[in-house]
Design a protein around this motif. Structure first.
Motif, PDB file in Angstrom:
ATOM      1  N   SER A 326       0.914  -1.229   0.053  1.00 29.44           N
ATOM      2  CA  SER A 326       0.156  -0.074   0.016  1.00 29.44           C
ATOM      3  C   SER A 326       0.951   1.176  -0.082  1.00 29.44           C
ATOM      4  O   SER A 326       0.202   2.401   0.081  1.00 29.44           O
ATOM      5  N   LEU A 327       2.277   1.231   0.111  1.00 24.96           N
ATOM      6  CA  LEU A 327       3.018   2.304   0.272  1.00 24.96           C
ATOM      7  C   LEU A 327       3.635   2.651  -1.408  1.00 24.96           C
ATOM      8  O   LEU A 327       3.803   1.904  -2.202  1.00 24.96           O
ATOM      9  N   ALA A 328       3.765   3.938  -1.302  1.00 18.72           N
ATOM     10  CA  ALA A 328       4.505   4.452  -2.454  1.00 18.72           C
ATOM     11  C   ALA A 328       5.967   3.927  -2.465  1.00 18.72           C
ATOM     12  O   ALA A 328       6.520   3.727  -1.395  1.00 18.72           O
ATOM     13  N   PRO A 329       6.697   4.145  -3.504  1.00 16.54           N
ATOM     14  CA  PRO A 329       7.854   3.582  -3.794  1.00 16.54           C
ATOM     15  C   PRO A 329       8.927   4.173  -2.652  1.00 16.54           C
ATOM     16  O   PRO A 329       9.719   3.717  -2.247  1.00 16.54           O
ATOM     17  N   GLU A 330       8.862   5.692  -2.606  1.00 14.24           N
ATOM     18  CA  GLU A 330       9.706   6.600  -1.697  1.00 14.24           C
ATOM     19  C   GLU A 330       9.280   6.043  -0.156  1.00 14.24           C
ATOM     20  O   GLU A 330      10.348   6.072   0.587  1.00 14.24           O
ATOM     21  N   GLN A 331       8.043   5.694   0.139  1.00 14.09           N
ATOM     22  CA  GLN A 331       7.938   5.145   1.510  1.00 14.09           C
ATOM     23  C   GLN A 331       8.405   3.875   1.801  1.00 14.09           C
ATOM     24  O   GLN A 331       8.847   3.467   2.978  1.00 14.09           O
ATOM     25  N   CYS A 332       8.380   2.857   0.889  1.00 14.55           N
ATOM     26  CA  CYS A 332       9.170   1.730   0.982  1.00 14.55           C
ATOM     27  C   CYS A 332      10.730   1.925   1.314  1.00 14.55           C
ATOM     28  O   CYS A 332      11.099   0.954   1.979  1.00 14.55           O
ATOM     29  N   ALA A 333      11.175   2.754   0.578  1.00 14.09           N
ATOM     30  CA  ALA A 333      12.455   3.025   0.769  1.00 14.09           C
ATOM     31  C   ALA A 333      12.893   3.164   2.256  1.00 14.09           C
ATOM     32  O   ALA A 333      13.962   2.973   2.668  1.00 14.09           O
ATOM     33  N   GLU A 334      12.077   3.937   2.879  1.00 13.21           N
ATOM     34  CA  GLU A 334      12.172   4.149   4.420  1.00 13.21           C
ATOM     35  C   GLU A 334      12.054   3.034   5.313  1.00 13.21           C
ATOM     36  O   GLU A 334      12.381   3.132   6.470  1.00 13.21           O
ATOM     37  N   VAL A 335      11.617   1.728   4.950  1.00 11.69           N
ATOM     38  CA  VAL A 335      11.302   0.564   5.795  1.00 11.69           C
ATOM     39  C   VAL A 335      12.539  -0.151   5.952  1.00 11.69           C
ATOM     40  O   VAL A 335      13.293  -0.167   4.930  1.00 11.69           O
ATOM     41  N   SER A 336      12.703  -0.792   6.917  1.00 10.76           N
ATOM     42  CA  SER A 336      13.759  -1.462   7.317  1.00 10.76           C
ATOM     43  C   SER A 336      14.104  -2.714   6.161  1.00 10.76           C
ATOM     44  O   SER A 336      13.298  -3.269   5.618  1.00 10.76           O
ATOM     45  N   ALA A 337      15.484  -2.831   6.003  1.00 15.18           N
ATOM     46  CA  ALA A 337      15.853  -3.818   4.925  1.00 15.18           C
ATOM     47  C   ALA A 337      15.337  -4.971   5.156  1.00 15.18           C
ATOM     48  O   ALA A 337      14.925  -5.941   4.459  1.00 15.18           O
ATOM     49  N   GLU A 338      15.678  -5.449   6.634  1.00 12.43           N
ATOM     50  CA  GLU A 338      14.841  -6.727   6.957  1.00 12.43           C
ATOM     51  C   GLU A 338      13.480  -7.066   6.853  1.00 12.43           C
ATOM     52  O   GLU A 338      13.216  -8.231   6.096  1.00 12.43           O
ATOM     53  N   ARG A 339      12.618  -5.884   7.047  1.00  7.32           N
ATOM     54  CA  ARG A 339      11.034  -6.241   6.332  1.00  7.32           C
ATOM     55  C   ARG A 339      11.042  -6.478   4.826  1.00  7.32           C
ATOM     56  O   ARG A 339      10.316  -7.102   4.507  1.00  7.32           O
ATOM     57  N   GLN A 340      11.901  -5.557   4.144  1.00 12.09           N
ATOM     58  CA  GLN A 340      11.634  -5.758   2.635  1.00 12.09           C
ATOM     59  C   GLN A 340      12.114  -6.988   2.062  1.00 12.09           C
ATOM     60  O   GLN A 340      11.490  -7.709   1.308  1.00 12.09           O
ATOM     61  N   VAL A 341      13.261  -7.602   2.796  1.00 10.39           N
ATOM     62  CA  VAL A 341      13.425  -8.989   2.383  1.00 10.39           C
ATOM     63  C   VAL A 341      12.662  -9.832   2.757  1.00 10.39           C
ATOM     64  O   VAL A 341      12.395 -10.756   1.941  1.00 10.39           O
ATOM     65  N   ASP A 349       2.078 -11.084  -6.931  1.00  8.28           N
ATOM     66  CA  ASP A 349       2.332 -10.200  -7.913  1.00  8.28           C
ATOM     67  C   ASP A 349       0.911  -9.225  -7.722  1.00  8.28           C
ATOM     68  O   ASP A 349       0.855  -8.314  -8.168  1.00  8.28           O
ATOM     69  N   TYR A 350      -0.182  -9.704  -7.121  1.00  6.51           N
ATOM     70  CA  TYR A 350      -1.472  -9.039  -7.170  1.00  6.51           C
ATOM     71  C   TYR A 350      -1.443  -8.534  -5.784  1.00  6.51           C
ATOM     72  O   TYR A 350      -1.928  -7.220  -5.753  1.00  6.51           O
ATOM     73  N   TYR A 351      -1.404  -9.032  -4.824  1.00  3.12           N
ATOM     74  CA  TYR A 351      -1.598  -8.816  -3.314  1.00  3.12           C
ATOM     75  C   TYR A 351      -0.477  -8.159  -2.572  1.00  3.12           C
ATOM     76  O   TYR A 351      -0.532  -7.873  -1.449  1.00  3.12           O
ATOM     77  N   GLY A 352       0.697  -8.331  -3.128  1.00  2.82           N
ATOM     78  CA  GLY A 352       1.853  -7.699  -2.429  1.00  2.82           C
ATOM     79  C   GLY A 352       2.407  -8.816  -1.472  1.00  2.82           C
ATOM     80  O   GLY A 352       2.453 -10.044  -1.409  1.00  2.82           O
ATOM     81  N   ASP A 353       2.604  -8.101  -0.306  1.00  2.00           N
ATOM     82  CA  ASP A 353       2.726  -8.752   1.073  1.00  2.00           C
ATOM     83  C   ASP A 353       1.606  -9.063   1.716  1.00  2.00           C
ATOM     84  O   ASP A 353       1.755  -9.501   2.877  1.00  2.00           O
ATOM     85  N   ARG A 354       0.490  -8.811   1.437  1.00  2.00           N
ATOM     86  CA  ARG A 354      -0.750  -9.025   2.053  1.00  2.00           C
ATOM     87  C   ARG A 354      -0.899 -10.594   2.415  1.00  2.00           C
ATOM     88  O   ARG A 354      -1.034 -11.249   1.203  1.00  2.00           O
ATOM     89  N   VAL A 355      -1.132 -11.120   3.529  1.00  2.00           N
ATOM     90  CA  VAL A 355      -1.188 -12.289   3.956  1.00  2.00           C
ATOM     91  C   VAL A 355      -1.857 -12.543   5.328  1.00  2.00           C
ATOM     92  O   VAL A 355      -1.644 -11.594   6.072  1.00  2.00           O
ATOM     93  N   GLN A 356      -2.300 -13.602   5.350  1.00  2.00           N
ATOM     94  CA  GLN A 356      -2.867 -13.978   6.771  1.00  2.00           C
ATOM     95  C   GLN A 356      -1.533 -14.754   7.509  1.00  2.00           C
ATOM     96  O   GLN A 356      -1.201 -15.878   6.753  1.00  2.00           O
ATOM     97  N   GLU A 357      -1.258 -14.322   8.769  1.00  2.00           N
ATOM     98  CA  GLU A 357      -0.073 -15.242   9.340  1.00  2.00           C
ATOM     99  C   GLU A 357      -0.456 -15.144  11.014  1.00  2.00           C
ATOM    100  O   GLU A 357      -0.286 -14.272  11.526  1.00  2.00           O
TER     101      GLU A 357
END
Length: 425
Positions: A326-341, A349-357
């Motif tokens: 749900s974030l813009a690319p510039e906002q994603c860049a501010e997220v920790s590298a660990e979370r991005q990985v 491809d459609y839902y991104g990182d949305r998931v039930q955990e």
């Protein structure tokens, strides 16, 4: 700035039974009595603005009554404990500090304060490093505490008059955050003993456990092997690291088989929950369950994760922050590298990182029933095909179940969750 290697080691001792925490903390101090200072803040009268502070080092013991302007746990931390730790690190005769926590305190809150609350312009982590968090567990009563509904104030150990946390929430959190566990006493029966240890093995699988029974009559023969216990803590242990809302739900490798009726349920799905059906189903995370932790995706709130936590008879739902999708690319860049990985490893491809955990530790509930109930709350194929415009019109019982924005302080998150708690009827 001090390097980590030169920072003073700090051992934190937690537990819901004050006498057992005191015995364990003193055992840690006595493993190196010459250079170790023990600190304890007794919070039984904190609501009246009174805290009793104990400092024990060498052959001396000082007890002082502190009068705080505002009687609360946060004030005790900011106004006395943190400045005191800074002073102790500057004392040449002190080489280690043991913090004996009051039963109302969760070690996660203290570790967060060490990392984020500044004293004299810098956080305490410039001077101290958490060597270990040790939790003292009463083998006879801990499982009942961890699965009950009693509030801290009902037991007389609340951090303030409006402290709505349950004994279960604190008891479970203390074990979950532990690097090592000391089991004291014996359960009334072997079955309770086995089940207690099975739950602990799933809450904190990497933490070494030791049974210990202090004997004041023969202290030399009942000494806790503290160096041996600390040496068994694995290299990847938490050691005070505080997870954010998107941190790992499992640390170590908890047993996935069922032991004495205790099981770990992993629920992962790639479609959203229907908000009303999830609201109807959510009690399945209470009945016969010790602990639930996780992130859920509700169709009516596609941009944010909801953080779900339960302990014993109480459950809270809180705002967990935005999904990366749900974030813009510039906002994603501010997220920790660990979370991005972590997100990239399971990116859709459609839902991104949305998931039930969800990770559920059950002691009486049927794991298959939990999974079936949660799956029935997911969107059907037809509802999924209707798309987000249709989902936005769903009635949402969770719309006011969270504080937005959510604070970073675990104490604030715990208070929010407690305030939103659902109890068994």
């Amino acid at each position: 700035m001090e390097t980590e290697s030169s920072a003073m080691p700090l051992v934190m001792v937690a537990g819901i039974r004050a006498d057992q925490v005191a015995s364990t903390a003193e055992a840690v101090r006595c493993s190196d009595p010459a250079g170790t200072a023990l600190v304890h803040h007794d919070l039984r009268e904190v609501a009246q603005g009174v805290v009793r502070r104990l400092i024990r080092r060498g052959g001396t013991e000082q007890v002082e009554v502190l009068e705080l302007a505002h009687g609360c746990v946060s004030c005790t931390l900011r106004e006395d404990l943190l400045p005191l730790l800074r002073r102790l690190t500057a004392a040449p005769e002190v080489t280690r500090v043991v913090v004996q926590l009051d039963p109302a305190l969760e070690p996660e809150t203290i570790c967060w304060a060490l990392q984020h609350v500044e004293v004299d312009g810098r956080p305490l982590t410039t001077d101290v490093r958490v060597e270990a968090v040790i939790t003292a567990v009463d083998a006879a009563t801990w499982l009942a505490d961890a699965t009950g509904e009693e509030e801290l104030v009902e037991r007389g150990i609340g951090g303030s008059p409006d402290d709505e946390r349950t004994v279960a929430q604190v008891a479970v959190g203390q074990v979950e955050f532990a690097d090592a566990v000391v089991l004291l006493g014996e359960a009334d029966d072997r079955w309770t003993q086995v089940r207690t240890e099975a739950v602990i093995a799933r809450l904190s699988p990497a933490a070494p456990r030791v049974r210990w029974e202090p004997d004041p009559r023969v202290p030399s023969e009942s000494r806790l092997d503290v160096p041996g216990l600390l040496a068994r803590i694995p290299g990847g242990a938490r050691r005070g690291e505080v997870d954010g809302p998107y941190g790992p739900l499992l640390r170590g490798q908890p047993p996935l088989d069922t032991d004495a009726g205790v099981s770990t349920v992993l629920f992962e799905e790639r479609r959203p929950f229907h908000p009303e059906r999830l609201h109807e189903a959510i009690d399945v995370l209470l009945d016969g369950v010790v602990r639930t932790r996780g992130r859920v995706w509700v169709a009516s709130q596609p941009d944010v994760a909801l953080q779900v936590e339960s302990a014993g008879g109480g459950l809270g739902v809180a705002h967990g922050g935005p999904w990366l999708a749900s974030l813009a690319p510039e906002q994603c860049a501010e997220v920790s590298a660990e979370r991005q990985v972590r997100a990239s490893l399971n990116w859709d491809d459609y839902y991104g990182d949305r998931v039930q955990e969800l990770v559920v530790i059950a002691h009486e509930a049927d794991p298959q029933h939990i999974v079936r109930t949660l799956r029935r709350a997911l969107l059907t194929d037809d509802e999924l095909a209707a798309g987000e415009q249709a989902w936005a019109h769903y009635a949402d019982p969770f719309g006011e179940w969270h504080t937005d924005p959510c604070g970073d302080d675990p104490a604030e998150r715990s208070a929010d969750a407690a305030g939103e708690r659902r109890n068994r009827s």
